[in-house]
Motif scaffolding. Structure first.
Motif, PDB file in Angstrom:
ATOM      1  N   VAL A  33       0.843  -1.204   0.000  1.00 13.51           N
ATOM      2  CA  VAL A  33       0.000   0.000   0.000  1.00 13.51           C
ATOM      3  C   VAL A  33       0.876   1.252   0.000  1.00 13.51           C
ATOM      4  O   VAL A  33       0.598   2.229  -0.717  1.00 13.51           O
ATOM      5  CB  VAL A  33      -0.953  -0.003   1.204  1.00 13.51           C
ATOM      6  N   SER A  34       1.949   1.237   0.800  1.00 10.02           N
ATOM      7  CA  SER A  34       2.845   2.389   0.869  1.00 10.02           C
ATOM      8  C   SER A  34       3.540   2.631  -0.462  1.00 10.02           C
ATOM      9  O   SER A  34       3.670   3.782  -0.912  1.00 10.02           O
ATOM     10  CB  SER A  34       3.887   2.173   1.970  1.00 10.02           C
ATOM     11  N   ALA A  35       3.991   1.551  -1.106  1.00 12.06           N
ATOM     12  CA  ALA A  35       4.657   1.689  -2.403  1.00 12.06           C
ATOM     13  C   ALA A  35       3.696   2.252  -3.449  1.00 12.06           C
ATOM     14  O   ALA A  35       4.053   3.159  -4.217  1.00 12.06           O
ATOM     15  CB  ALA A  35       5.206   0.340  -2.862  1.00 12.06           C
ATOM     16  N   LEU A  36       2.467   1.733  -3.467  1.00 17.79           N
ATOM     17  CA  LEU A  36       1.467   2.263  -4.397  1.00 17.79           C
ATOM     18  C   LEU A  36       1.136   3.710  -4.073  1.00 17.79           C
ATOM     19  O   LEU A  36       0.903   4.526  -4.972  1.00 17.79           O
ATOM     20  CB  LEU A  36       0.197   1.410  -4.346  1.00 17.79           C
ATOM     21  N   GLY A  37       1.109   4.050  -2.771  1.00 12.26           N
ATOM     22  CA  GLY A  37       0.858   5.432  -2.392  1.00 12.26           C
ATOM     23  C   GLY A  37       1.911   6.370  -2.951  1.00 12.26           C
ATOM     24  O   GLY A  37       1.594   7.455  -3.473  1.00 12.26           O
ATOM     25  N   LEU A  38       3.179   5.955  -2.879  1.00 14.53           N
ATOM     26  CA  LEU A  38       4.258   6.781  -3.431  1.00 14.53           C
ATOM     27  C   LEU A  38       4.127   6.917  -4.938  1.00 14.53           C
ATOM     28  O   LEU A  38       4.283   8.020  -5.487  1.00 14.53           O
ATOM     29  CB  LEU A  38       5.609   6.167  -3.069  1.00 14.53           C
ATOM     30  N   THR A  39       3.816   5.819  -5.625  1.00 14.90           N
ATOM     31  CA  THR A  39       3.692   5.903  -7.081  1.00 14.90           C
ATOM     32  C   THR A  39       2.475   6.728  -7.499  1.00 14.90           C
ATOM     33  O   THR A  39       2.501   7.365  -8.557  1.00 14.90           O
ATOM     34  CB  THR A  39       3.619   4.504  -7.727  1.00 14.90           C
ATOM     35  N   GLN A  40       1.417   6.742  -6.666  1.00 10.90           N
ATOM     36  CA  GLN A  40       0.262   7.576  -6.980  1.00 10.90           C
ATOM     37  C   GLN A  40       0.594   9.056  -6.814  1.00 10.90           C
ATOM     38  O   GLN A  40       0.157   9.894  -7.609  1.00 10.90           O
ATOM     39  CB  GLN A  40      -0.932   7.202  -6.089  1.00 10.90           C
TER      40      GLN A  40
ATOM     41  N   GLY B 115      -2.692  -8.756 -15.074  1.00  6.48           N
ATOM     42  CA  GLY B 115      -2.380  -8.373 -13.703  1.00  6.48           C
ATOM     43  C   GLY B 115      -2.134  -6.878 -13.623  1.00  6.48           C
ATOM     44  O   GLY B 115      -1.405  -6.312 -14.452  1.00  6.48           O
ATOM     45  N   ALA B 116      -2.737  -6.227 -12.627  1.00  4.80           N
ATOM     46  CA  ALA B 116      -2.683  -4.766 -12.550  1.00  4.80           C
ATOM     47  C   ALA B 116      -1.260  -4.241 -12.390  1.00  4.80           C
ATOM     48  O   ALA B 116      -0.863  -3.271 -13.045  1.00  4.80           O
ATOM     49  CB  ALA B 116      -3.558  -4.280 -11.393  1.00  4.80           C
ATOM     50  N   ALA B 117      -0.474  -4.872 -11.508  1.00  2.00           N
ATOM     51  CA  ALA B 117       0.877  -4.366 -11.269  1.00  2.00           C
ATOM     52  C   ALA B 117       1.756  -4.506 -12.504  1.00  2.00           C
ATOM     53  O   ALA B 117       2.637  -3.675 -12.751  1.00  2.00           O
ATOM     54  CB  ALA B 117       1.506  -5.085 -10.076  1.00  2.00           C
TER      55      ALA B 117
ATOM     56  N   GLN C 276      -7.299   3.874 -11.085  1.00  2.00           N
ATOM     57  CA  GLN C 276      -8.002   2.724 -11.658  1.00  2.00           C
ATOM     58  C   GLN C 276      -7.144   1.463 -11.574  1.00  2.00           C
ATOM     59  O   GLN C 276      -7.610   0.397 -11.151  1.00  2.00           O
ATOM     60  CB  GLN C 276      -8.370   2.998 -13.119  1.00  2.00           C
ATOM     61  N   ALA C 277      -5.878   1.586 -11.959  1.00  2.00           N
ATOM     62  CA  ALA C 277      -4.971   0.443 -11.943  1.00  2.00           C
ATOM     63  C   ALA C 277      -4.551   0.085 -10.515  1.00  2.00           C
ATOM     64  O   ALA C 277      -4.457  -1.099 -10.165  1.00  2.00           O
ATOM     65  CB  ALA C 277      -3.741   0.750 -12.787  1.00  2.00           C
ATOM     66  N   ALA C 278      -4.299   1.095  -9.679  1.00  2.00           N
ATOM     67  CA  ALA C 278      -3.865   0.839  -8.307  1.00  2.00           C
ATOM     68  C   ALA C 278      -4.949   0.129  -7.507  1.00  2.00           C
ATOM     69  O   ALA C 278      -4.661  -0.789  -6.722  1.00  2.00           O
ATOM     70  CB  ALA C 278      -3.479   2.152  -7.637  1.00  2.00           C
ATOM     71  N   PHE C 279      -6.208   0.535  -7.688  1.00  2.00           N
ATOM     72  CA  PHE C 279      -7.315  -0.144  -6.995  1.00  2.00           C
ATOM     73  C   PHE C 279      -7.386  -1.610  -7.429  1.00  2.00           C
ATOM     74  O   PHE C 279      -7.604  -2.507  -6.604  1.00  2.00           O
ATOM     75  CB  PHE C 279      -8.645   0.548  -7.307  1.00  2.00           C
ATOM     76  N   ALA C 280      -7.219  -1.847  -8.740  1.00  2.00           N
ATOM     77  CA  ALA C 280      -7.262  -3.223  -9.236  1.00  2.00           C
ATOM     78  C   ALA C 280      -6.126  -4.044  -8.649  1.00  2.00           C
ATOM     79  O   ALA C 280      -6.297  -5.230  -8.336  1.00  2.00           O
ATOM     80  CB  ALA C 280      -7.190  -3.228 -10.767  1.00  2.00           C
TER      81      ALA C 280
ATOM     82  N   CYS D 291       8.908   4.773  -9.987  1.00  2.00           N
ATOM     83  CA  CYS D 291       7.612   4.085 -10.118  1.00  2.00           C
ATOM     84  C   CYS D 291       7.731   2.720 -10.783  1.00  2.00           C
ATOM     85  O   CYS D 291       7.145   1.742 -10.306  1.00  2.00           O
ATOM     86  CB  CYS D 291       6.630   4.961 -10.909  1.00  2.00           C
ATOM     87  N   MET D 292       8.479   2.639 -11.875  1.00  2.00           N
ATOM     88  CA  MET D 292       8.557   1.360 -12.591  1.00  2.00           C
ATOM     89  C   MET D 292       9.157   0.253 -11.726  1.00  2.00           C
ATOM     90  O   MET D 292       8.596  -0.858 -11.682  1.00  2.00           O
ATOM     91  CB  MET D 292       9.331   1.515 -13.899  1.00  2.00           C
ATOM     92  N   PRO D 293      10.271   0.480 -11.011  1.00  2.00           N
ATOM     93  CA  PRO D 293      10.791  -0.601 -10.150  1.00  2.00           C
ATOM     94  C   PRO D 293       9.817  -1.003  -9.035  1.00  2.00           C
ATOM     95  O   PRO D 293       9.707  -2.191  -8.709  1.00  2.00           O
ATOM     96  CB  PRO D 293      12.072   0.006  -9.563  1.00  2.00           C
ATOM     97  N   LEU D 294       9.113  -0.036  -8.466  1.00  2.42           N
ATOM     98  CA  LEU D 294       8.154  -0.360  -7.409  1.00  2.42           C
ATOM     99  C   LEU D 294       6.997  -1.190  -7.957  1.00  2.42           C
ATOM    100  O   LEU D 294       6.564  -2.163  -7.336  1.00  2.42           O
ATOM    101  CB  LEU D 294       7.632   0.921  -6.752  1.00  2.42           C
ATOM    102  N   HIS D 295       6.489  -0.817  -9.125  1.00  2.00           N
ATOM    103  CA  HIS D 295       5.404  -1.583  -9.726  1.00  2.00           C
ATOM    104  C   HIS D 295       5.867  -2.991 -10.089  1.00  2.00           C
ATOM    105  O   HIS D 295       5.119  -3.965  -9.926  1.00  2.00           O
ATOM    106  CB  HIS D 295       4.877  -0.866 -10.974  1.00  2.00           C
ATOM    107  N   TYR D 296       7.107  -3.113 -10.575  1.00  6.25           N
ATOM    108  CA  TYR D 296       7.649  -4.430 -10.898  1.00  6.25           C
ATOM    109  C   TYR D 296       7.789  -5.276  -9.635  1.00  6.25           C
ATOM    110  O   TYR D 296       7.487  -6.483  -9.633  1.00  6.25           O
ATOM    111  CB  TYR D 296       9.002  -4.279 -11.593  1.00  6.25           C
ATOM    112  N   TRP D 297       8.240  -4.663  -8.550  1.00  4.13           N
ATOM    113  CA  TRP D 297       8.369  -5.377  -7.275  1.00  4.13           C
ATOM    114  C   TRP D 297       7.009  -5.878  -6.792  1.00  4.13           C
ATOM    115  O   TRP D 297       6.885  -6.999  -6.295  1.00  4.13           O
ATOM    116  CB  TRP D 297       8.992  -4.448  -6.237  1.00  4.13           C
ATOM    117  N   ILE D 298       5.971  -5.057  -6.934  1.00  4.33           N
ATOM    118  CA  ILE D 298       4.620  -5.465  -6.523  1.00  4.33           C
ATOM    119  C   ILE D 298       4.109  -6.589  -7.422  1.00  4.33           C
ATOM    120  O   ILE D 298       3.444  -7.518  -6.967  1.00  4.33           O
ATOM    121  CB  ILE D 298       3.652  -4.262  -6.569  1.00  4.33           C
ATOM    122  N   ALA D 299       4.451  -6.529  -8.694  1.00  5.58           N
ATOM    123  CA  ALA D 299       3.941  -7.516  -9.655  1.00  5.58           C
ATOM    124  C   ALA D 299       4.488  -8.911  -9.389  1.00  5.58           C
ATOM    125  O   ALA D 299       3.778  -9.905  -9.547  1.00  5.58           O
ATOM    126  CB  ALA D 299       4.291  -7.087 -11.080  1.00  5.58           C
TER     127      ALA D 299
END
Length: 402
Positions: free
Chosen positions: A13-20, A75-77, A120-124, A180-188
């Motif tokens: 959630v924190s990582a997505l918060g930063l990317t948002q 997958g959203a991430a 939209q993507a973060a909620f998914a 953002c890209m590394p954080l999204h990749y880490w979540i994925a």
């Protein structure tokens, strides 16, 4: 027990918060500050630059259903990871643009990329990771993301004093690519199992609407969110000059400044005291607050307490609206095909929001501010009625499948 097993890690959630914060700050909020420099450099008017931006919002709305399908399929991430790369590429294209035409193409592509990385993507992504606890995490995420304007408006203004808009867009491209890209990749990576979205292996949420009512429910909720999007886009675009024309002068900026803190306050209140409030009630409350705020400005005009109440109500309603956009579809329709469902809803909301500034401006110029405000409040009232109708159609709360 199943809820604990399905809990979404705080780090996610924190990582997505930063990317948002970075996503909304670099792709949306900074535009109004950089637009005059863009116009001057490209030999265009500020109005033409904003017209390009509005057209890009409309294109973004058209792309939302397709993005929703990608969220469910890949997958959203994963989509967010690709979206961050595209955001960096299109921001670089913006910085390179030799004329308004190239800049317009870049901004339209950028708005498509925005749909791949923003709410939209973060909620998914949250629904995939933990369907049962996603609503709570959505509230936390919107609370963090609510600071995007507070952080990036002054950052953009300060940077613009020392750097050109082209350099700033290159810096923003770096943030999207390197943060953002590394954080999204880490979540994925941990969010997927054998190449399938994570919610396939979690305990899904079953929607509260029965199958026979879902098509009608989709139409009603999409209409309600579109009307809210229209109202907010129209008012926020014209807020400071509109308040100035009403008679507040320099005080318009002070009144406008109440909007942001009110957004954050509403999310804090909901986080601590609104967890037991059903999403249809939350969405209805949001619509009521927005309509009440607009009506107050129409009724009380240049009376300062009325204008303060307008800004606070609008901020409170807008803050709750962001939460409802993520939690209401989950509650009504369940976690299955969540991306597709929210994509369809986002399409109508973004399209309405793109048209709103022009329509509202035309009505103001033709019939006056009061008529424009009353008409806006009436449209919002239709949204309230739509939310109430959907709420009455629900037979039971969303439940967790055994």
């Amino acid at each position: 027990m199943s809820e604990r097993r399905n809990a979404i890690p705080v780090a996610v959630v924190s990582a997505l918060g930063l990317t948002q914060i970075i996503g909304y700050g670099t792709l949306y909020y900074s535009f109004s500050i950089l637009a005059p420099g863009v116009a001057h450099d490209l030999g265009a008017t500020v109005e033409q630059v904003f017209a390009v931006f509005s057209a890009s919002l409309f294109i973004g709305g058209l792309s939302a259903p397709s993005i929703g399908k990608w969220l469910d399929r890949f997958g959203a991430a994963t989509v967010m990871t690709v979206g961050s790369a595209i955001s960096a590429l299109t921001l670089t294209l913006c910085a390179w643009s030799p004329n308004l035409l190239v800049f317009a193409v870049a901004i339209m592509l950028l708005e498509v990329a925005s749909g791949m990385v923003q709410y939209q993507a973060a909620f998914a992504a949250l629904v995939e990771r933990g369907p049962q606890t996603a609503s709570r995490s959505i509230t936390h995420l919107t609370l963090i993301g609510g600071f995007a304007s507070t952080i990036f408006w002054p950052i953009a203004a300060q940077l613009h004093e020392d750097f050109s808009w082209r350099t700033i867009y290159l810096l923003y491209a770096g943030l999207n690519l390197l943060v953002c890209m590394p954080l999204h990749y880490w979540i994925a990576r941990p969010g997927r199992t054998e190449g399938r979205p994570a919610n396939k292996t979690k305990f899904p949420v079953i929607g509260a609407l029965p199958e026979g009512s879902r098509r009608r429910g989709m139409i009603m909720v999409s209409l309600a969110f579109a009307l809210q999007g229209f109202t907010l886009s129209a008012i926020l675009t014209h807020m400071v000059p509109m308040l100035g024309n009403v008679g507040f002068g320099a005080a318009a900026v002070v009144i406008d400044a109440l909007f942001g803190p009110s957004q954050v306050l509403s999310r804090l209140i909901n986080m601590f005291f609104g967890q037991d409030l059903p999403p249809p009630s939350l969405a209805t409350l949001s619509a009521v607050l927005i309509v009440t705020g607009v009506a107050m400005l129409a009724v009380f005009g240049a009376w300062v307490p009325g204008a303060v109440a307008f800004a606070v109500c609008l901020g409170l309603g807008s803050g709750i609206n962001s939460i409802a956009q993520g939690s209401l579809p989950l509650w009504l329709f369940g976690s299955e095909s969540y991306g597709v469902i929210t994509g369809r809803m986002a399409a109508s909301r973004l399209a309405a929001g793109a048209m709103a500034p022009f329509v509202f401006s035309f009505v103001m110029e033709t019939f006056g501010i009061n008529v424009a405000l009353v008409a806006n409040a009436c449209l919002g009232s239709v949204g309230i009625a739509a939310f109430v109708a959907v709420s009455q159609s629900t037979k039971r709360r969303a439940i967790v499948a055994p």
